[in-house]
Every structure is written in structure tokens, then in C-alpha cells.
Design a protein around this motif. Structure first.
Motif, short mmCIF file in Angstrom:
data_model
loop_
_atom_site.label_atom_id
_atom_site.label_comp_id
_atom_site.label_asym_id
_atom_site.label_seq_id
_atom_site.Cartn_x
_atom_site.Cartn_y
_atom_site.Cartn_z
N CYS A 198 0.84 -1.21 0.00
CA CYS A 198 0.00 0.00 0.00
C CYS A 198 0.87 1.26 0.00
O CYS A 198 2.02 1.24 0.41
N LYS A 199 0.27 2.34 -0.48
CA LYS A 199 0.94 3.64 -0.45
C LYS A 199 0.54 4.34 0.84
O LYS A 199 -0.64 4.34 1.21
N VAL A 200 1.52 4.93 1.50
CA VAL A 200 1.26 5.68 2.72
C VAL A 200 1.87 7.07 2.55
O VAL A 200 3.06 7.20 2.27
N ILE A 201 1.03 8.08 2.71
CA ILE A 201 1.47 9.47 2.58
C ILE A 201 1.29 10.16 3.92
O ILE A 201 0.21 10.10 4.51
N VAL A 202 2.34 10.80 4.40
CA VAL A 202 2.23 11.61 5.62
C VAL A 202 2.12 13.06 5.17
O VAL A 202 3.02 13.59 4.52
N ASN B 251 -8.04 8.19 -9.67
CA ASN B 251 -8.17 6.75 -9.87
C ASN B 251 -7.26 5.96 -8.94
O ASN B 251 -7.08 4.76 -9.11
N GLU B 252 -6.68 6.64 -7.96
CA GLU B 252 -5.78 5.98 -7.01
C GLU B 252 -6.53 5.00 -6.14
O GLU B 252 -7.72 5.17 -5.85
N THR B 253 -5.84 3.96 -5.70
CA THR B 253 -6.39 2.97 -4.77
C THR B 253 -5.28 2.54 -3.82
O THR B 253 -4.12 2.91 -3.99
N ASN B 254 -5.65 1.76 -2.83
CA ASN B 254 -4.71 1.14 -1.91
C ASN B 254 -3.78 2.17 -1.27
O ASN B 254 -2.57 1.98 -1.19
N THR B 255 -4.38 3.28 -0.82
CA THR B 255 -3.59 4.38 -0.28
C THR B 255 -4.16 4.86 1.05
O THR B 255 -5.37 5.00 1.20
N ILE B 256 -3.25 5.13 1.97
CA ILE B 256 -3.60 5.68 3.28
C ILE B 256 -2.91 7.04 3.40
O ILE B 256 -1.71 7.15 3.18
N ALA B 257 -3.67 8.06 3.73
CA ALA B 257 -3.11 9.38 4.01
C ALA B 257 -3.13 9.58 5.52
O ALA B 257 -4.19 9.55 6.15
N LEU B 258 -1.95 9.72 6.10
CA LEU B 258 -1.81 10.02 7.52
C LEU B 258 -1.63 11.53 7.64
O LEU B 258 -0.63 12.08 7.20
N CYS B 259 -2.63 12.19 8.21
CA CYS B 259 -2.69 13.65 8.16
C CYS B 259 -2.65 14.29 9.54
O CYS B 259 -3.26 13.79 10.49
#
Length: 186
Positions: free
Chosen positions: A101-105, A126-134
Motif C-alpha cells: 500500500c501507499k502511505v502518505i504523511v 483513480n488511485e487505490t490502496n492508499t492511506i493518508a496520515l494527516c
């Protein structure tokens, strides 16, 4: 860090000079009282260190496992925490749990990552499988409605912050019939 205990030990019994001595407590005037007060303070710091050594990361591991598990149901997830160091720590835990998965902080300090979250979670993404840690810098003024789940990793200090966090996804033009919001149990 900062050699606090050794600095305190070095100044024990040496109260600072002041022209306001008549208004100060005894431990800021009398060298022996100062030494005793510093010794008590050092003991408090040592107790804190002892307690910190006994902390586990079980709570953060549980959060990372929840986020990875939610990716099975939701293509895009937004998670909020007010503590910046927690976000980076969670990113590492999530990467160990699921390296696909992609993880963005995204915080107020990094425009590049903020822009990436805006792009990945915009209505036409169209992105999938992504978690944004905000951080809470991401909780206002952004349309991130492509996500279908919001996870509050900490309990906001006021209800307005919780509303703002959820409001990034709960939008009038959301492509989702419903969204899922997770609150901490504490």
C-alpha cells in the motif's frame, strides 16, 4: 536528550541570584533547600524514564493493523492525528504490515505531500490502496471526498476538530453512498 538530569545535578545547591529574594520560595534562595528540590526533580525525571522504558508500541501497532485491514474494504483512507511524530511512526509500522500500500504523511510543513494527498483523494482520482496520515493542518479547506473512510487516531480536544476532519470526506458531491468513521475508544 538534552542532558537534563546531569544539568540539574550540576546546579544542585546553587540557586540563581535574584534581586527579588524576598518574594521567592525558600528553595530558590537557600542552597540546601535548592539541593533537596533538585534531588526531588531528578528523581521525578528518573521515574519518567523508568515508565517510558516500560511503554510498549502495542497501541500504535493496533492502529496500523486497523488501517491495513480497512484497505480491504476501502480503496482510500484518511487518518488524522495531532502528533506529527506519531504519523511518521505509523507510516513505518504500516509499511512493515503491508508493503504494497501507499502511505502518505501530510502535514502543514510539507507542501509536496499535501499536494499529493489533494491529487490522490480528489473526486476524479483513480488511485487505490492508499492511506493518508494527516495532521490537523489537513483538516480544513480540502476536498478529499474520494476516500470512503476517516480514522481519528487520537481524540480531538474539541468537537469542531472532529467535524473538520470528517468533513474532508463527508461532502455533498461524495461518490460514496456512505462513509465510515472510526473514533478512538478512549
Amino acid at each position: 536528550t538534552g542532558r537534563i538530569i546531569s544539568k540539574l545535578n550540576e546546579c544542585a545547591g546553587k540557586p540563581p541570584r535574584s534581586s527579588l529574594e524576598m518574594y521567592l520560595p525558600e528553595w530558590l534562595i537557600d542552597p540546601e533547600s535548592h539541593r533537596i528540590a533538585i534531588k526531588e526533580e531528578v528523581n521525578r525525571y528518573r521515574k519518567i524514564l523508568e515508565l517510558v522504558d516500560n511503554l510498549s508500541d502495542q497501541r500504535e501497532e493496533k492502529k496500523s493493523k486497523l488501517l491495513v485491514e480497512l484497505l480491504k474494504k476501502h480503496a482510500l483512507i484518511i487518518a488524522f492525528d495531532s502528533c506529527l511524530i506519531s504519523l511518521e511512526y505509523l507510516k513505518n509500522l504500516i509499511s512493515k504490515e503491508d508493503n504494497t500500500c501507499k502511505v502518505i504523511v501530510a502535514t502543514g510543513q510539507n507542501n509536496k505531500e499535501r499536494d499529493k494527498v489533494n491529487k490522490f483523494f480528489s473526486i476524479d482520482s483513480n488511485e487505490t490502496n492508499t492511506i493518508a496520515l494527516c495532521s490537523d493542518a489537513m483538516s480544513e479547506g480540502l476536498n478529499l471526498q474520494k476516500a470512503s473512510s476517516v480514522v481519528l487516531l487520537d481524540m480531538p480536544s474539541v468537537i469542531r476538530v472532529a467535524e473538520q476532519r470528517v468533513g474532508r470526506v463527508d461532502r455533498m458531491n461524495s461518490p460514496h453512498k456512505s462513509i465510515e468513521v472510526w473514533w478512538p475508544e478512549d
